[in-house]
Design an enzyme around this catalytic site. Sequence first.
Site, PDB file in Angstrom:
ATOM      1  N   LYS A  68       0.834  -1.208   0.000  1.00 36.40           N
ATOM      2  CA  LYS A  68       0.000   0.000   0.000  1.00 36.40           C
ATOM      3  C   LYS A  68       0.864   1.252   0.000  1.00 36.40           C
ATOM      4  CE  LYS A  68      -2.195  -1.014   3.798  1.00 36.40           C
ATOM      5  NZ  LYS A  68      -1.614  -2.341   4.091  1.00 36.40           N
ATOM      6  N   ARG A 145      -9.252   0.573   8.975  1.00 36.64           N
ATOM      7  CA  ARG A 145      -9.028  -0.866   9.059  1.00 36.64           C
ATOM      8  C   ARG A 145     -10.225  -1.614   9.637  1.00 36.64           C
ATOM      9  NH1 ARG A 145      -2.779  -1.998  10.927  1.00 36.64           N
ATOM     10  NH2 ARG A 145      -1.755  -0.966   9.169  1.00 36.64           N
ATOM     11  N   ARG A 179      11.418  -7.748   4.351  1.00 37.06           N
ATOM     12  CA  ARG A 179      11.540  -6.292   4.496  1.00 37.06           C
ATOM     13  C   ARG A 179      12.746  -5.914   5.355  1.00 37.06           C
ATOM     14  NH1 ARG A 179       5.508  -3.966   5.669  1.00 37.06           N
ATOM     15  NH2 ARG A 179       5.717  -5.251   7.531  1.00 37.06           N
ATOM     16  N   ARG A 223      12.542  -4.873  11.026  1.00 37.66           N
ATOM     17  CA  ARG A 223      11.587  -4.344  11.987  1.00 37.66           C
ATOM     18  C   ARG A 223      11.260  -5.389  13.032  1.00 37.66           C
ATOM     19  NH1 ARG A 223       6.760  -1.739   8.509  1.00 37.66           N
ATOM     20  NH2 ARG A 223       5.651  -3.002  10.036  1.00 37.66           N
ATOM     21  N   ARG A 234      -0.774 -10.696  12.314  1.00 44.82           N
ATOM     22  CA  ARG A 234      -1.320  -9.507  11.660  1.00 44.82           C
ATOM     23  C   ARG A 234      -2.284  -9.900  10.544  1.00 44.82           C
ATOM     24  NH1 ARG A 234       4.045  -6.999  11.555  1.00 44.82           N
ATOM     25  NH2 ARG A 234       4.083  -7.285   9.310  1.00 44.82           N
TER      26      ARG A 234
END
Length: 288
Positions: A68, A145, A179, A223, A234
Amino acid sequence: MAVLNRVLRLRAASSFSVRSFRSSSFLNSETDLKASSSVIAQNSLPLQRDVKDRNVQWVFLGCPGVGKGTYASRLSTLLGVPHIATGDLVRDELSSSGPFALQLAEVVNQGKLVSDEIIINLLSKRLEASAAKGETGFILDGFPRTIRQAEILEGVTDIDLVVNLKLREEALLAKCLGRRICSECGGNYNVACIDIKGEDGKPGMYMAPLLPPPHCASKLITRSDDTEEVVKERLRIYNDKSQPVEGFYCSRGKLLEFDLPGGIPESWPKLLQALNLEDHEDKQSAAA
């Protein structure tokens, strides 16, 4: 309610399309009933204003890690409107040691959703800053959300279009685990090379890694919330609580479904085509 009232005060200061908050049911009018029967095809664009207008007010939906931020950021540059990512707002708050920092750290590290109250508070401050700078339009990334957030947002401002990005789950998981962030410059990269073979009538998919420049290669960090356990949690939470938001916007004729066919080189041109923006980018490139 104090936070909502603060958001609503943007009506007097900003050039966004804002209206008063409504607490009534959102599927009880004749217009809503008619809208609920409409289905937006992948290549149709339910906009009332020219997409080249700087006042576009769009929302990007999709699972965590789907991209996104990447596509919303590119479109904000193309259209000249602010890109407002609630994930960035949360991380900025964490790094600033603000009033919600400790609470946010616990929530984020467990892969849970940040409360509506905190998100709305952070978003309201960001919108106030945009209004103060004279910015027009926006592309929201990571909000809403939940149905409750969508209802609040609908009561505050008119959303033109909701782009729902989709990516098959195996690619999504690999992408999240790949990531990396440069600890020095903050650049975002991805070390995962995703190569899924086509089978059972499904096309294959290839997503090349987004590798850092040499001066960032030795400074990459992961992260704290990008572990397999947290990523899966998640995704579970998203499936349970956030997917109904798609139905909320579909019933209003504002949802554009977009299945990512691969990485940026494959997906970006197709997304521009779906948004009727391919000519706009050509003109911008020629002027540069």
